[in-house]
Scaffold this active site. Sequence first.
Site, short mmCIF file in Angstrom:
data_model
loop_
_atom_site.label_atom_id
_atom_site.label_comp_id
_atom_site.label_asym_id
_atom_site.label_seq_id
_atom_site.Cartn_x
_atom_site.Cartn_y
_atom_site.Cartn_z
CD GLU A 96 -2.94 -0.86 -0.14
OE1 GLU A 96 -2.95 0.23 -0.72
OE2 GLU A 96 -3.60 -1.84 -0.51
CE1 TYR A 176 -6.52 3.33 -0.50
CE2 TYR A 176 -4.16 3.30 -0.01
CZ TYR A 176 -5.27 2.75 -0.63
OH TYR A 176 -5.13 1.59 -1.35
CG ASP A 194 -8.14 4.91 -4.36
OD1 ASP A 194 -9.37 5.05 -4.51
OD2 ASP A 194 -7.46 4.15 -5.07
#
Length: 409
Positions: A96, A176, A194
Amino acid sequence: MPWRVPPGSASLSAPIASGSGVSVTSGAPIPSGSGNAEPPIDALSELASGRVAEGREGLSTTELGYTPHELPTLKGSGHPTFKNPEQRVYEVWVSEIMLQQTTVATVTPYYTKWLIRFPTIKLLAEASLDDVLAHWQGLGYYRRARMLHEGARWVIQNGIPQTAKEWLAVPGVGRYTAGAIASIAQNEPAPLVDGNVERVVSRLTANQASAKSLTDAAWKWAESQLLPGHPAQASPGDWNQALMELGATVCKPVNLLCRACPVQPWCQAFAESRVADYPAPKPRAEKKSLHHSVVILTHDGKFAIRPVPEGRWWAGLYEFPREASLEGLNLMTEATLSQFGQFNHVVTNHEITVDLYHAEAATPTQDLIWVTEEELTQYALPAPSQKALTLWKKSRAQKTLWEQETSPD
DNA sequence: TATCCGTGGTC
DNA sequence: TGACCAAGGAT
Ligand code: SF4
């Protein structure tokens, strides 16, 4: 990124890759990109019979046209990753962070090498920053690597966060990423937004608000879809990925595929025939151009590099001496500079024209780090330094060739 | 809150 | 070819 669809392997209303054929490289399950195809999901007919037609209880993952294709295969592989929740968390965390503002195709090879070099949180925490940055070289946004390194040390100190809220305390993890790790690796019904989700929500709800206002609206919408009792809660990680994937493969910034879109019946922008009007265009920043001068300073086959100071582009990396002008370079070294090339490098909204010089130093001065070409690979060099090195080697090779061709027998 | 922080791919 | 973009976060 075992839980992500390899680029081009699946689209939402097209045959879905099953995710079989996952290869295992040094402990890291990597998508093969060529899973077995399953029959197309007829998203629209599913929706026609759908229980969410009224739209009150929220959409489901299936209704986004998404089939979780990797997890079953990886479970079946019996890979240690899926016997060890902490490892799962680490791998999702790394991916991520790498995927922030960076495409899957770019990230994939970095991710693979990263897990080989830093297989666990503990080993990452124990590594040096230089080593960490060297493995981030070329990915950009190097602060991410520094924060990930800090984050690993934070987790060794404080333990693994168990909720999205707790993840927010980890360096480099914003809302996020907190939502992504908590939902994908820890099965918490945590929402996330996002760039993809924001765009999809903008169109679904015909929201022309710009910037922060739209972001806020998207977070509220994402939260609403994951409230207790909503179908998305059954598998929040799949839901979140389905949403992002919808944006990435169907509801794209341009060339969007509304005809194949599984949520078209609920799309306000489509109903208005105004999909191109959402989201509102962002004001574009003015582009600036500037010049830098870089010297490949050599001595006895070694190259001179130096650390990039804090607070500047590429802080923490190492580079060939770079100044704003030739005069700057001349203040730095007494050696005679001769120009051998020039190139352009774009950094966000700056276009840098780099003048390339070479000089052979009389002595290896102590204010610089002198390394062989082999040792250079241990350092994280910014892209302009990498380009400079490539051009220098090319220039030297041509010169050598020229000398050979013109030398008398 | 607006700006900074990288890079490579796409049209 | 240049403008725009990509699964953001920190300050
Ligand atoms: S119908 Fe078009 S605009 Fe609406 S969500 Fe689907 S792809 Fe996006």
